[in-house]
Design a protein around this motif. Sequence first.
Motif, PDB file in Angstrom:
ATOM      1  N   HIS A 161     -36.249 -92.056 -93.428  1.00  0.00           N
ATOM      2  CA  HIS A 161     -35.258 -92.430 -92.408  1.00  0.00           C
ATOM      3  C   HIS A 161     -34.405 -93.596 -92.902  1.00  0.00           C
ATOM      4  N   ILE A 162     -35.049 -94.611 -93.450  1.00  0.00           N
ATOM      5  CA  ILE A 162     -34.334 -95.799 -93.925  1.00  0.00           C
ATOM      6  C   ILE A 162     -33.306 -95.423 -94.987  1.00  0.00           C
ATOM      7  N   LEU A 163     -33.683 -94.544 -95.895  1.00  0.00           N
ATOM      8  CA  LEU A 163     -32.759 -94.141 -96.961  1.00  0.00           C
ATOM      9  C   LEU A 163     -31.583 -93.338 -96.405  1.00  0.00           C
ATOM     10  N   ARG A 164     -31.837 -92.547 -95.372  1.00  0.00           N
ATOM     11  CA  ARG A 164     -30.725 -91.818 -94.732  1.00  0.00           C
ATOM     12  C   ARG A 164     -29.790 -92.790 -94.020  1.00  0.00           C
ATOM     13  N   VAL A 165     -30.368 -93.809 -93.382  1.00  0.00           N
ATOM     14  CA  VAL A 165     -29.543 -94.829 -92.727  1.00  0.00           C
ATOM     15  C   VAL A 165     -28.707 -95.566 -93.763  1.00  0.00           C
ATOM     16  N   GLU A 166     -29.325 -95.905 -94.884  1.00  0.00           N
ATOM     17  CA  GLU A 166     -28.604 -96.588 -95.959  1.00  0.00           C
ATOM     18  C   GLU A 166     -27.408 -95.750 -96.415  1.00  0.00           C
ATOM     19  N   GLN A 167     -27.623 -94.459 -96.627  1.00  0.00           N
ATOM     20  CA  GLN A 167     -26.551 -93.593 -97.109  1.00  0.00           C
ATOM     21  C   GLN A 167     -25.435 -93.460 -96.079  1.00  0.00           C
ATOM     22  N   PHE A 168     -25.813 -93.314 -94.809  1.00  0.00           N
ATOM     23  CA  PHE A 168     -24.803 -93.176 -93.751  1.00  0.00           C
ATOM     24  C   PHE A 168     -24.023 -94.481 -93.596  1.00  0.00           C
ATOM     25  N   ALA A 169     -24.718 -95.615 -93.705  1.00  0.00           N
ATOM     26  CA  ALA A 169     -24.044 -96.911 -93.599  1.00  0.00           C
ATOM     27  C   ALA A 169     -23.038 -97.099 -94.735  1.00  0.00           C
ATOM     28  N   ILE A 170     -23.413 -96.684 -95.929  1.00  0.00           N
ATOM     29  CA  ILE A 170     -22.489 -96.758 -97.072  1.00  0.00           C
ATOM     30  C   ILE A 170     -21.251 -95.903 -96.795  1.00  0.00           C
ATOM     31  N   GLU A 171     -21.489 -94.711 -96.282  1.00  0.00           N
ATOM     32  CA  GLU A 171     -20.386 -93.792 -95.972  1.00  0.00           C
ATOM     33  C   GLU A 171     -19.434 -94.406 -94.945  1.00  0.00           C
ATOM     34  N   LEU A 172     -19.992 -94.970 -93.873  1.00  0.00           N
ATOM     35  CA  LEU A 172     -19.150 -95.567 -92.831  1.00  0.00           C
ATOM     36  C   LEU A 172     -18.407 -96.794 -93.356  1.00  0.00           C
ATOM     37  N   ALA A 173     -19.088 -97.611 -94.134  1.00  0.00           N
ATOM     38  CA  ALA A 173     -18.440 -98.806 -94.684  1.00  0.00           C
ATOM     39  C   ALA A 173     -17.263 -98.421 -95.579  1.00  0.00           C
ATOM     40  N   GLN A 174     -17.446 -97.397 -96.386  1.00  0.00           N
ATOM     41  CA  GLN A 174     -16.357 -96.939 -97.249  1.00  0.00           C
ATOM     42  C   GLN A 174     -15.187 -96.414 -96.425  1.00  0.00           C
TER      43      GLN A 174
END
Length: 239
Positions: free
Chosen positions: A52-65
């Motif tokens: 879950h944490i790794l999926r959150v990390e990836q989604f957060a990166i996507e949104l930040a970009q």
Amino acid sequence: MRELPKALQTDGTSPQVNQSIALSGLLPPPDRTRARVLAWLKGNVPETRIRHILRVEQFAIELAQLHGLNVEKAAQAALMHDLAKFFKPKRLLSMAIAEGLTLDPIDESNPHLLHADAGAIVARDEFGVQDEEVLDAIRHHTLGSPTMTLLGCVVYLADGLEPGRGNTPELEELRRLSHEDLIQATWRAADASLRHLIQAGHLIHPRTVQTRNAFLQQYKQTEAKPRTLQNHFVKGIQP
């Protein structure tokens, strides 16, 4: 001279040497910090939660970009957002009290809600995170906050909307909104959380209500500006 955080001190060296290392810019680069966090998580968090944490990390990166925000900060806060997820209630309460946090009665009756605040403490004390925007994003990822920055919104939304949460029409719509408008997505996500809590008969922390209202108000104010300008031009009045 401020002492280097314990988590970043080199074994077998004096505080003075560690401080020199810090000032010379020789601290471990972000990728090594990430490896340390992942190693810590493996010893303190179940594998399902790490995924879950790794999926959150990836989604957060996507949104930040997408929204032109600091990607490194978003990734760091997302990776550390659940550091204290599996701490026992007594430990969470004792950490909050030691930190001098103001506790709502709902915090005391449901200490699990404090895992976000406790996670920020772990990020600071164990991993040397000093950036207050990153720490605030960790603190606010569960209940939100009326004062959240856009970075905080990114982590709040990524936690609730990462792909592992499901693919209901409501979630898909919130994901779409998160790509387009962080303010609108945040108040709508808080709104959805409130509806779920009410339907389930759960207590509602006032911060969730405050978050919903604050971001709804921001959204309405933003939406009102174009309409006001349009009305001025229709009437032939310069804004």
